[in-house]
Every structure is written in structure tokens, then in C-alpha cells.
Design a protein around this motif. Structure first.
Motif, PDB file in Angstrom:
ATOM      1  N   THR A 242       0.825  -1.214   0.000  1.00 50.55           N
ATOM      2  CA  THR A 242       0.000   0.000   0.000  1.00 50.55           C
ATOM      3  C   THR A 242       0.856   1.259   0.000  1.00 50.55           C
ATOM      4  O   THR A 242       0.537   2.223  -0.696  1.00 50.55           O
ATOM      5  N   GLU A 243       1.946   1.243   0.734  1.00 46.31           N
ATOM      6  CA  GLU A 243       2.842   2.398   0.797  1.00 46.31           C
ATOM      7  C   GLU A 243       3.295   2.827  -0.603  1.00 46.31           C
ATOM      8  O   GLU A 243       3.269   4.001  -0.950  1.00 46.31           O
ATOM      9  N   TYR A 244       3.687   1.840  -1.406  1.00 46.78           N
ATOM     10  CA  TYR A 244       4.151   2.159  -2.756  1.00 46.78           C
ATOM     11  C   TYR A 244       2.998   2.443  -3.701  1.00 46.78           C
ATOM     12  O   TYR A 244       3.125   3.243  -4.631  1.00 46.78           O
ATOM     13  N   LEU A 245       1.872   1.811  -3.486  1.00 42.74           N
ATOM     14  CA  LEU A 245       0.705   2.080  -4.317  1.00 42.74           C
ATOM     15  C   LEU A 245       0.290   3.541  -4.175  1.00 42.74           C
ATOM     16  O   LEU A 245      -0.029   4.207  -5.161  1.00 42.74           O
ATOM     17  N   GLU A 246       0.350   4.058  -2.956  1.00 47.97           N
ATOM     18  CA  GLU A 246       0.030   5.466  -2.721  1.00 47.97           C
ATOM     19  C   GLU A 246       1.032   6.385  -3.415  1.00 47.97           C
ATOM     20  O   GLU A 246       0.652   7.390  -4.008  1.00 47.97           O
ATOM     21  N   LYS A 247       2.303   6.030  -3.361  1.00 43.47           N
ATOM     22  CA  LYS A 247       3.338   6.829  -4.028  1.00 43.47           C
ATOM     23  C   LYS A 247       3.173   6.793  -5.540  1.00 43.47           C
ATOM     24  O   LYS A 247       3.318   7.815  -6.215  1.00 43.47           O
ATOM     25  N   LEU A 248       2.858   5.608  -6.076  1.00 40.12           N
ATOM     26  CA  LEU A 248       2.653   5.481  -7.520  1.00 40.12           C
ATOM     27  C   LEU A 248       1.445   6.292  -7.972  1.00 40.12           C
ATOM     28  O   LEU A 248       1.483   6.939  -9.019  1.00 40.12           O
ATOM     29  N   ALA A 249       0.382   6.265  -7.186  1.00 38.26           N
ATOM     30  CA  ALA A 249      -0.810   7.046  -7.533  1.00 38.26           C
ATOM     31  C   ALA A 249      -0.460   8.531  -7.611  1.00 38.26           C
ATOM     32  O   ALA A 249      -0.896   9.234  -8.528  1.00 38.26           O
TER      33      ALA A 249
END
Length: 72
Positions: free
Chosen positions: A43-50
């Protein structure tokens, strides 16, 4: 961790190579490629990618409609 993401589609919309995204996140291209190919993305990286792609997290979590559309 979400599995169905549109990570590759969003990256290709921007016409970015893997190295450009990986350098922004300071992680390997291989890791991003794994996420784009169905491996769970934290989730941490998904938020950054978004944020990088300029889309809501929920949009990245939607199942890729191109992959699920039956071919004629």
C-alpha cells in the motif's frame, strides 16, 4: 496488499520507461515490473505510484479491463 492494479497502463499512458518510475521511488525496475505483472504491491508504494501518475489509489486498484475483456 492489492493484486489487481493498472500500474503498467498508467505508466504507458505517460510513455515512461521503468527506470523513470523506479528512480522516483528509489527501488528496482524488477520490483515495479513484478507489481505490473500481478505480484502484490504494498500500500505504501501504491500510494506513491498514484501520486506520481496523478490518479487516485482506487483507480490503480481496479481490475485491468483490457486483460479481462474477452477477445472476439
Amino acid at each position: 496488499m492489492p493484486k489487481f492494479t493498472k500500474l503498467k497502463a498508467e505508466r504507458l499512458k505517460k510513455e515512461w520507461p521503468l527506470w523513470k518510475v523506479s528512480s522516483q521511488l528509489r527501488i528496482s525496475e524488477t520490483l515495479i515490473s513484478k507489481w505490473e505483472n500481478g505480484q502484490p504491491c504494498p500500500t505504501e508504494y501504491l500510494e506513491k505510484l498514484a501520486k506520481i501518475y496523478g490518479v487516485p489509489v482506487e483507480e490503480l486498484m481496479e481490475e485491468n479491463t483490457l486483460a479481462s475483456t474477452p477477445q472476439k
